[in-house]
Scaffold this motif. Structure first.
Motif, PDB file in Angstrom:
ATOM      1  N   VAL A 784       0.856  -1.185   0.000  1.00 30.82           N
ATOM      2  CA  VAL A 784       0.000   0.000   0.000  1.00 30.82           C
ATOM      3  C   VAL A 784       0.895   1.239   0.000  1.00 30.82           C
ATOM      4  O   VAL A 784       1.770   1.388   0.853  1.00 30.82           O
ATOM      5  N   VAL A 785       0.694   2.115  -0.988  1.00 31.14           N
ATOM      6  CA  VAL A 785       1.435   3.367  -1.077  1.00 31.14           C
ATOM      7  C   VAL A 785       0.427   4.512  -1.064  1.00 31.14           C
ATOM      8  O   VAL A 785      -0.460   4.578  -1.913  1.00 31.14           O
ATOM      9  N   ILE A 786       0.588   5.407  -0.092  1.00 30.77           N
ATOM     10  CA  ILE A 786      -0.304   6.556   0.071  1.00 30.77           C
ATOM     11  C   ILE A 786       0.526   7.821  -0.074  1.00 30.77           C
ATOM     12  O   ILE A 786       1.522   8.004   0.628  1.00 30.77           O
ATOM     13  N   GLN A 787       0.130   8.682  -0.995  1.00 29.80           N
ATOM     14  CA  GLN A 787       0.821   9.951  -1.176  1.00 29.80           C
ATOM     15  C   GLN A 787      -0.224  11.045  -1.386  1.00 29.80           C
ATOM     16  O   GLN A 787      -1.348  10.768  -1.800  1.00 29.80           O
ATOM     17  N   GLY A 788       0.163  12.294  -1.083  1.00 30.54           N
ATOM     18  CA  GLY A 788      -0.815  13.357  -1.252  1.00 30.54           C
ATOM     19  C   GLY A 788      -0.280  14.713  -0.860  1.00 30.54           C
ATOM     20  O   GLY A 788       0.891  14.884  -0.499  1.00 30.54           O
ATOM     21  N   MET A 789      -1.181  15.690  -0.929  1.00 34.19           N
ATOM     22  CA  MET A 789      -0.809  17.069  -0.636  1.00 34.19           C
ATOM     23  C   MET A 789      -2.025  17.809  -0.092  1.00 34.19           C
ATOM     24  O   MET A 789      -3.144  17.610  -0.566  1.00 34.19           O
ATOM     25  N   THR A 790      -1.787  18.648   0.906  1.00 33.07           N
ATOM     26  CA  THR A 790      -2.858  19.489   1.422  1.00 33.07           C
ATOM     27  C   THR A 790      -2.932  20.757   0.584  1.00 33.07           C
ATOM     28  O   THR A 790      -2.018  21.075  -0.184  1.00 33.07           O
ATOM     29  N   LEU A 791      -4.003  21.506   0.759  1.00 30.23           N
ATOM     30  CA  LEU A 791      -4.175  22.712  -0.046  1.00 30.23           C
ATOM     31  C   LEU A 791      -3.172  23.793   0.309  1.00 30.23           C
ATOM     32  O   LEU A 791      -2.984  24.735  -0.473  1.00 30.23           O
ATOM     33  N   ASP A 792      -2.526  23.693   1.471  1.00 29.55           N
ATOM     34  CA  ASP A 792      -1.495  24.680   1.809  1.00 29.55           C
ATOM     35  C   ASP A 792      -0.086  24.133   1.608  1.00 29.55           C
ATOM     36  O   ASP A 792       0.888  24.742   2.040  1.00 29.55           O
ATOM     37  N   GLY A 793       0.053  22.978   0.926  1.00 30.01           N
ATOM     38  CA  GLY A 793       1.362  22.520   0.510  1.00 30.01           C
ATOM     39  C   GLY A 793       2.051  21.509   1.387  1.00 30.01           C
ATOM     40  O   GLY A 793       3.219  21.180   1.129  1.00 30.01           O
ATOM     41  N   LYS A 794       1.408  20.987   2.411  1.00 28.85           N
ATOM     42  CA  LYS A 794       2.029  19.933   3.216  1.00 28.85           C
ATOM     43  C   LYS A 794       1.963  18.623   2.434  1.00 28.85           C
ATOM     44  O   LYS A 794       0.930  18.271   1.876  1.00 28.85           O
ATOM     45  N   LEU A 795       3.076  17.888   2.428  1.00 31.76           N
ATOM     46  CA  LEU A 795       3.182  16.660   1.647  1.00 31.76           C
ATOM     47  C   LEU A 795       2.970  15.433   2.527  1.00 31.76           C
ATOM     48  O   LEU A 795       3.368  15.422   3.696  1.00 31.76           O
ATOM     49  N   ILE A 796       2.383  14.406   1.943  1.00 32.47           N
ATOM     50  CA  ILE A 796       1.988  13.215   2.696  1.00 32.47           C
ATOM     51  C   ILE A 796       2.555  11.984   1.999  1.00 32.47           C
ATOM     52  O   ILE A 796       2.433  11.838   0.777  1.00 32.47           O
ATOM     53  N   HIS A 797       3.182  11.106   2.780  1.00 32.77           N
ATOM     54  CA  HIS A 797       3.721   9.867   2.220  1.00 32.77           C
ATOM     55  C   HIS A 797       3.682   8.764   3.267  1.00 32.77           C
ATOM     56  O   HIS A 797       4.048   8.973   4.431  1.00 32.77           O
ATOM     57  N   HIS A 798       3.226   7.584   2.813  1.00 31.61           N
ATOM     58  CA  HIS A 798       3.215   6.422   3.711  1.00 31.61           C
ATOM     59  C   HIS A 798       3.231   5.158   2.855  1.00 31.61           C
ATOM     60  O   HIS A 798       2.507   5.052   1.867  1.00 31.61           O
ATOM     61  N   GLU A 799       4.098   4.210   3.232  1.00 31.59           N
ATOM     62  CA  GLU A 799       4.155   2.901   2.576  1.00 31.59           C
ATOM     63  C   GLU A 799       4.064   1.814   3.628  1.00 31.59           C
ATOM     64  O   GLU A 799       4.693   1.905   4.686  1.00 31.59           O
ATOM     65  N   GLU A 800       3.282   0.767   3.321  1.00 29.88           N
ATOM     66  CA  GLU A 800       3.113  -0.321   4.290  1.00 29.88           C
ATOM     67  C   GLU A 800       2.700  -1.587   3.563  1.00 29.88           C
ATOM     68  O   GLU A 800       1.978  -1.538   2.555  1.00 29.88           O
ATOM     69  N   ASN A 801       3.159  -2.728   4.066  1.00 27.96           N
ATOM     70  CA  ASN A 801       2.788  -4.022   3.506  1.00 27.96           C
ATOM     71  C   ASN A 801       1.618  -4.612   4.276  1.00 27.96           C
ATOM     72  O   ASN A 801       1.526  -4.460   5.504  1.00 27.96           O
ATOM     73  N   MET A 802       0.735  -5.284   3.566  1.00 26.85           N
ATOM     74  CA  MET A 802      -0.340  -6.075   4.189  1.00 26.85           C
ATOM     75  C   MET A 802      -0.066  -7.533   3.856  1.00 26.85           C
ATOM     76  O   MET A 802      -0.163  -7.941   2.705  1.00 26.85           O
ATOM     77  N   GLU A 803       0.310  -8.294   4.867  1.00 27.74           N
ATOM     78  CA  GLU A 803       0.632  -9.707   4.629  1.00 27.74           C
ATOM     79  C   GLU A 803       0.423 -10.503   5.900  1.00 27.74           C
ATOM     80  O   GLU A 803       0.284  -9.946   6.981  1.00 27.74           O
TER      81      GLU A 803
END
Length: 803
Positions: A784-803
């Protein structure tokens, strides 16, 4: 608007650094210089891009799903409204030119990799029109592995020698001054090489050892002597011996040293005797994102000029420190990374609410953010067994590599923590990678560069321009009626006023894919004028040379990936074709080109006649060409085409071929104005062409669509054309299985991307969102890879395995 005001206040705040650095009082000249830099930064704010893909490698026939994030300095790039991506094969051909609308600095889309593709990689080149005004090194480029069972062709670069490059701190190694000289050793693919070796002087005497500190990088400390050369003697991992000369030693100059300390950067400037005698003072300026953040002027009477730069008020990113002489001539420059990213990046969290690792099982995930804020995420869930590339992410792409020239190996490593050890390794990256956004001599004189590509500050809409008319003939009441029809949609009628410069536009008519338009000018005095639709649409730039970089095709999980992709393609092929009844062929079928030639050509233009014939009407790649000359490039042996549009130049056997439009003589400017989508057929007659005058160098006959090739709807009797808007955005198919029972007739689900959603919106009143998806028939673990951005420019990143 609120962001702009906040951002302006932000830079006013960091400019106050100049007041807290000892000896930072600015003269009138220094204030003028700072003003010039600030004016440049405000007028030429660069943009940088990062693209999140659903997975890290693909097989022919698969769809590449993506979400693009763009930033200007430390906020979303909201000024540009259109994002362009060139999908380039491993021979340099643009397979498709996709166009997406940017909303809050984000857009998404897809590219379908042809099932017949045999290359080992595909290169992505992405940009806004504004980004094309700057150094092409800062455009987004990425090579994506393509997993195939085709054997490798030619050299892959594995046999090429590794290279060792030296980078004196500040720019030059100065005789008699202590210098830090960084180095980087890489192989043909840009990956680090572990080396061992020594530095010797011109007499072969040992000076220092080469020590790897991190990923093929390190540094030596050297006080060079004048008129002396230095050489590195080293071995790679295979114990192959090499010699590499160090940069030439300059007899006079300035040395600039920067040392990392907690919450600050310490600097020291030393001048050689000749420079110290020629200038009584130096100026030091610091810039971030091109904005000035401090200015220091110091006397050179002392042996060294030193100081500390506090970092707590600065954003994350690259701080450039430049030393000038008293006449503001640049002498030395150094970049250092300000690791204040914790305030600008958010750690997302993921919790599994419902597990569904069994075949066709249902999964539910809750994604949480540390604070409630409006944010847009892209979430990819893939089969863990196909492998993953975690060497880069949205943090490294927008906080680091988007600001640097050259390749950074495993950039995500530098954002795993904010320890001093990690920062010291990141400083090696600063020492061994180039950075230069502007020309100092022009900037200090107040000269601003010319803008070649205006910013796309508005979305692509139905627009056009009248050609071949005088402005005085356009009255305030002049208007044009455009009737627009798209596939599977109802037609619409637009009535637009024509401005004095002949332009018309409906800013509300944003559209995707292609549309057939018919039009009528509501002014008899303008009868006979030619209408050019979408005149400001960006032409496709040259693909560049990023696709030529040697590429390692081996990827973890490629065999498993290829197996599932082959199964998916077989299922798709089976469902695509149905068994047909036998048909007796009574006559030889004419080819599409023969049909077009009979329909369009006449007289001396008719028949084969030593010509190259092109069926533009049925060419799926024709719509990616921005003009007829872009389309013709590489299709006619011996015909050389340079430039594009009205500036195109044609040469065939030493001269320019004659151009015909519907068998009437025309020039390059007129031919370039024709929309390629309005062209049905092209014949290139090899020299000499006897069908018309001036045919010694051949001829290019261009035929525009007519008759059955142009549907009369939506307006019978009106002039017609076809226009193209944003690339259609498809929706990723996510099946819903309400039962785990599989019918014997059902196709096997072998998706390698289990879930892709580029627009997961987090409610601004909450700090979490729930997503759900169903497993396929073969996977037993997910990435699972989660990435993103808020409207004021904060960056978001998270990676995790499901097993």
């Amino acid at each position: 608007m609120m962001i702009r005001l906040k951002y302006s206040a932000f830079y006013k705040k960091i400019l106050l650094l100049a007041l807290v650095i000892p000896g930072a009082g600015m003269s009138a000249k220094a204030q003028d210089i700072m003003g010039n830099i600030e004016r440049f930064a405000s007028a030429f704010t660069p943009e940088r891009a990062y693209i999140h893909y659903d997975k890290s490698s693909y097989s022919p026939g698969e769809t590449i799903w993506f979400k693009a994030y763009l930033m200007a300095e430390v906020v979303p790039a909201e000024a540009s409204k259109t994002f362009y991506i060139d999908w380039i094969d491993d021979k340099g051909k643009i397979l498709q030119h996709t166009i997406g609308p940017l909303v809050n600095g984000m857009t998404n889309g897809q590219f379908e990799l042809p099932a017949s593709y045999t290359g080992k990689s595909i290169t992505v080149k992405a940009y806004t029109s504004w980004m094309l005004n700057f150094d092409s090194s800062f455009l987004y480029t990425k090579k994506i592995p393509v997993v195939t069972d085709a054997p490798p062709s030619g050299k892959t670069g594995a046999d090429l020698k590794p290279t060792l490059t030296f980078f004196p701190e500040g720019g030059d190694a100065i005789a008699g001054l202590a210098n830090k000289i960084a180095f980087k050793a890489v192989n043909a693919f840009g990956d680090p090489v572990k080396l061992s070796g020594v530095i010797v002087d011109g007499a072969g005497k040992f000076v220092d050892s080469l020590r790897n500190i991190h990923d093929g990088m390190g540094y030596i400390l050297l006080t060079p002597k004048a008129n002396t050369t230095y050489t590195a003697k080293w071995k790679d991992e295979k114990k192959t011996e090499y010699t590499t000369p160090l940069p030439a030693i300059r007899p006079e100059g300035i040395s600039l040293k920067v040392a990392l300390a907690q919450g600050k950067r310490n600097f020291e400037v030393q001048a050689s005797p000749g420079v110290a005698a020629g200038t009584d003072s130096i100026h030091i300026i610091g810039t971030m994102y091109q904005h000035p953040v401090f200015s220091i002027s110091r006397s050179l009477k002392a042996t060294a000029v030193s100081g500390s730069i506090p970092l707590e008020s600065l954003p994350y990113g690259i701080l450039t420190i430049t030393v000038f002489d008293k006449n503001w001539k640049p002498l030395a420059e150094r970049i250092t990374y300000v690791d204040n990213n914790r305030a600008y990046s958010w750690p997302a969290a993921m919790e599994v609410e419902h597990w569904g690792l069994s075949h066709r099982g249902r999964n539910e995930l809750v994604i949480s953010l540390p604070e409630a804020a409006p944010a847009s995420l892209s979430v990819a869930v893939t089969d863990l067994a196909i492998g993953v590339d975690s060497s880069e992410n949205i943090l490294s792409g927008l906080m680091l590599t988007g600001e640097l020239k050259g390749k950074v190996y495993n950039p995500a490593y530098y954002f795993k923590d904010s320890s001093l050890t990690t920062q010291q390794k990141l400083d090696l990256v600063m020492l061994t990678n180039g950075w230069r956004r502007f020309n100092w001599s022009k900037l200090l004189s107040g000269e601003l560069p010319a803008i070649r590509y205006p910013r796309d500050s508005a979305y692509i809409t139905v627009s056009g321009k009248l050609a071949g008319i005088m402005p005085s003939s356009i009255s305030p009441a002049s208007s044009i009626i455009v009737m627009m029809k798209q596939k599977d949609t109802e037609g619409k009628m637009l009535m637009m006023p024509i401005t004095k410069d002949g332009r018309f536009n409906d800013p509300t008519a944003v559209f995707f894919d292609t549309a057939r338009v018919a039009y009528k000018i509501q002014d008899k005095t303008l009868d006979g004028s030619m209408v050019q639709f979408m005149p400001d649409k960006l032409r496709v730039p040259d693909p560049g040379n990023a696709w030529m970089v040697p590429f390692k095709a081996d990827t973890a999980g490629s065999a498993y990936h290829l197996k599932l992709a082959a199964a998916a393609n077989a299922i798709a092929e089976k469902n695509k074709y149905k068994e047909l009844e036998a048909v007796t062929v009574a006559a030889k079928t004419k080819t599409p080109v023969q049909v077009l030639d009979e329909k369009y050509s006449s007289g001396l233009f008719k028949g084969d006649m030593n010509s190259i014939q092109m069926d533009v009407l049925n060419d799926p790649f024709a719509k990616s060409a921005m003009d007829v000359f872009t389309y013709l490039q590489g299709k006619v042996a011996g015909l050389q085409i340079s430039g594009s549009g009205s500036n195109a130049s044609l040469n065939w056997r030493g001269g320019a071929p004659q151009i015909y439009i519907d068998e009437m003589p025309a020039d390059v400017s007129f031919a370039s104005s024709i929309n390629v989508n309005d062209i049905a057929y092209i014949k290139a007659f090899r020299p000499p062409f006897m069908g018309g005058t001036n045919g010694a160098n051949g001829a290019i006959a261009i035929y525009t669509r007519r008759g059955d090739d142009v549907k009369p709807e939506p307006g019978k009797g009106l002039s017609a054309s076809r226009i193209e808007g944003y690339t259609a955005i498809k929706e990723f198919y996510t099946p819903k299985y309400y039962s785990q029972f599989v019918s014997p007739e059902a196709d096997k689900d072998v998706r390698t991307t289990i879930y892709w959603n580029p627009n997961v919106v987090v409610d601004p009143k909450k700090n979490q969102v729930l997503i759900s998806f169903y497993n396929n028939d073969v996977s037993d673990a997910f990435r699972v890879v989660i990435q993103g951005m808020t409207l004021d420019g904060k960056l978001i990143h998270h990676e995790e395995n499901m097993e």
